[in-house]
Write an enzyme that holds these catalytic residues in place. Structure first.
Site, PDB file in Angstrom:
ATOM      1  N   PRO A  55      34.745  37.900  38.031  1.00  0.00           N
ATOM      2  CA  PRO A  55      35.157  38.259  36.671  1.00  0.00           C
ATOM      3  C   PRO A  55      36.655  38.480  36.441  1.00  0.00           C
ATOM      4  O   PRO A  55      37.108  39.589  36.160  1.00  0.00           O
ATOM      5  CB  PRO A  55      34.360  39.532  36.408  1.00  0.00           C
ATOM      6  CG  PRO A  55      34.222  40.158  37.756  1.00  0.00           C
ATOM      7  CD  PRO A  55      34.068  39.003  38.714  1.00  0.00           C
ATOM      8  N   CYS A  56      37.423  37.401  36.505  1.00  0.00           N
ATOM      9  CA  CYS A  56      38.854  37.500  36.210  1.00  0.00           C
ATOM     10  C   CYS A  56      39.090  37.880  34.747  1.00  0.00           C
ATOM     11  O   CYS A  56      40.149  38.399  34.409  1.00  0.00           O
ATOM     12  CB  CYS A  56      39.573  36.197  36.554  1.00  0.00           C
ATOM     13  SG  CYS A  56      38.865  34.723  35.832  1.00  0.00           S
TER      14      CYS A  56
END
Length: 179
Positions: free
Chosen positions: A129-130
């Site tokens: 989850p950047c």
């Protein structure tokens, strides 16, 4: 071993899912820069189990019924990038971290810009989850899928922006931000 790929539709556009053997190696954006993630020779998927599972779990995520992915991942990057990407996996659903917080977490508080660069090269978007990494002011910052997609993903997770001088700690308590 070559990479296999397939395309899947999503609320953030068409995604390219890429596998290497039994592992997910990339989730790329419809308008991704061709040089952002370099993997090697690819062939079209012929029913890969990992790509079936990735497609199903992404559909559940977008439907609001999944808040955690359970997929074998194969990261392709430098040791530093892999360290950053592993740190991204620790950010809980619906929460965010600043680039500085990630730099501190990996033991290199001076590497804020390098963390940002590694975040931008994350090959396994959404699953890693950047999109949960934001500016220290609380502002949404650069994102390979575009800021509209980043906002959609964060909203899907129930994230609400915090005032710039207040952050919610992992324990749930509120603390003044030093970042």
């Amino acid at each position: 071993m070559t990479f296999t790929y397939r395309f899947t539709d999503s609320p953030v556009g068409q995604l390219k899912l890429i596998a290497k053997g039994a592992c997910l190696a990339a989730v790329l954006w419809e308008n991704d820069r061709p040089d952002r993630v370099l993997l090697g020779a690819m062939s079209e998927d012929q029913g890969s189990d990992i790509l079936n599972r990735a497609e199903q779990q992404l559909a559940e995520y977008f439907a609001g019924t999944r808040n955690r992915f359970d997929l074998a991942l194969d990261f392709h990057g430098t040791d530093f990038q892999k360290k950053v990407w592993q740190a991204l996996l620790t950010i809980p659903f619906g929460q965010t971290r600043s680039y500085l917080e990630i730099a501190v977490q990996i033991g290199n508080p001076a590497a804020v810009r390098a963390v940002g660069a590694a975040n931008g090269k994350n090959p396994i978007s959404i699953v890693t989850p950047c999109h949960r990494v934001i500016g220290s002011s609380g502002a949404l910052t650069g994102f390979a899928g575009g800021l509209a997609a980043k906002a959609l993903l964060l909203n899907l997770e129930g994230w609400t922006p915090q005032p710039a001088n207040r952050r919610v700690a992992a324990s749930g308590s509120t603390q003044a931000s030093l970042f």
